[in-house]
Design a protein around this motif. Structure first.
Motif, mmCIF file in Angstrom:
data_model
loop_
_atom_site.group_PDB
_atom_site.id
_atom_site.type_symbol
_atom_site.label_atom_id
_atom_site.label_comp_id
_atom_site.label_asym_id
_atom_site.label_seq_id
_atom_site.Cartn_x
_atom_site.Cartn_y
_atom_site.Cartn_z
ATOM 1 N N MET A 1 44.117 25.624 29.219
ATOM 2 C CA MET A 1 44.195 24.282 30.267
ATOM 3 C C MET A 1 43.381 23.730 29.460
ATOM 4 O O MET A 1 43.687 22.506 28.818
ATOM 5 C CB MET A 1 44.369 24.386 31.490
ATOM 6 N N TYR A 2 42.051 23.561 29.976
ATOM 7 C CA TYR A 2 40.817 22.609 29.519
ATOM 8 C C TYR A 2 40.019 23.209 29.830
ATOM 9 O O TYR A 2 39.893 24.694 30.294
ATOM 10 C CB TYR A 2 40.505 21.504 30.092
ATOM 11 N N ARG A 3 38.299 23.579 28.693
ATOM 12 C CA ARG A 3 37.718 23.773 28.385
ATOM 13 C C ARG A 3 36.504 23.651 29.499
ATOM 14 O O ARG A 3 36.304 22.649 28.679
ATOM 15 C CB ARG A 3 37.637 25.388 27.400
ATOM 16 N N THR A 25 36.105 26.368 34.334
ATOM 17 C CA THR A 25 36.919 26.657 33.179
ATOM 18 C C THR A 25 38.811 26.198 32.717
ATOM 19 O O THR A 25 38.759 26.032 32.422
ATOM 20 C CB THR A 25 37.040 27.931 31.705
ATOM 21 N N THR A 26 38.371 25.963 34.434
ATOM 22 C CA THR A 26 40.658 26.365 35.328
ATOM 23 C C THR A 26 39.860 24.960 36.799
ATOM 24 O O THR A 26 38.724 24.906 36.755
ATOM 25 C CB THR A 26 40.958 26.947 35.828
ATOM 26 N N PRO A 27 41.153 24.145 36.917
ATOM 27 C CA PRO A 27 41.352 23.792 37.983
ATOM 28 C C PRO A 27 40.948 25.169 38.868
ATOM 29 O O PRO A 27 40.249 23.983 39.955
ATOM 30 C CB PRO A 27 43.210 23.190 38.132
ATOM 31 N N ASP A 126 42.021 15.617 33.982
ATOM 32 C CA ASP A 126 42.339 16.118 35.584
ATOM 33 C C ASP A 126 42.455 15.563 36.675
ATOM 34 O O ASP A 126 41.206 14.979 36.805
ATOM 35 C CB ASP A 126 42.306 17.969 35.436
ATOM 36 N N SER A 143 46.746 20.523 41.175
ATOM 37 C CA SER A 143 46.345 19.846 39.582
ATOM 38 C C SER A 143 47.375 19.294 39.464
ATOM 39 O O SER A 143 48.701 19.163 39.033
ATOM 40 C CB SER A 143 45.693 20.707 38.590
ATOM 41 N N GLU A 146 48.862 19.890 36.187
ATOM 42 C CA GLU A 146 49.327 21.360 36.225
ATOM 43 C C GLU A 146 50.176 21.458 36.581
ATOM 44 O O GLU A 146 52.041 21.751 35.897
ATOM 45 C CB GLU A 146 48.487 22.364 37.057
#
Length: 153
Positions: A1-3, A25-27, A126, A143, A146
């Motif tokens: 997803m994003y880091r 590193t994640t929602p 996000d 999220s 997501e």
């Protein structure tokens, strides 16, 4: 997803726990690190500022609102981001009801922030909603990236 990770250059201003910088590193990681607001009886709105390598610069409380609303405007979010020389941001707020389903207003303001970010060249990575599950007391999150309810491009 994003880091998102904290780095040495941001260590002075990054969130710190037990002398260590926090890596997100994640929602779910964002929700966990900001879970303190999930238990609040008022809506609170937070912006996480990120550098060009998506490393955490700082965490800012932008607004504390009412039981069912938090006043927030893109200028307050981006003021913090600009002051931090941020390349991107993540926004997060709580729903005191515990329900993490995004409201029409949550979606509207997220879209507005995405568009404002394009103007100032600061990406919204996000928008996350946190709440506490009444049945087991666990913090849960949603999220918007997501869920696909908002385009972050």
């Amino acid at each position: 997803m994003y880091r998102i990770q904290t780095g040495l250059e941001a260590r002075k201003r990054a969130m710190v726990r037990d002398g260590q910088t926090i890596s997100i590193t994640t929602p779910a990681g964002v929700a966990k690190e900001c879970s303190d607001i999930a238990h609040s009886s008022q809506e609170a709105f937070i912006v996480l500022t990120l550098n060009a390598k998506n490393k955490l610069i700082d965490k800012h409380i932008v607004s504390i609102g009412l039981v069912d609303a938090s006043l927030v405007h893109p200028r307050e979010l981006f003021r913090k981001a600009i002051m931090d020389s941020a390349n991107a941001i993540i926004i997060l707020h709580n729903h005191p009801s515990g329900e993490v389903t995004p409201s029409a207003e949550d979606i509207r303001i997220t879209k507005q922030i995405v568009e404002a970010g394009k103007i100032v060249d600061i990406k919204l990575m996000d928008s996350i909603i946190v709440g506490v599950d009444d049945t087991n007391g666990e913090v849960r999150h949603c999220s918007l990236r997501e869920s696909g309810l908002v385009s972050f491009l």
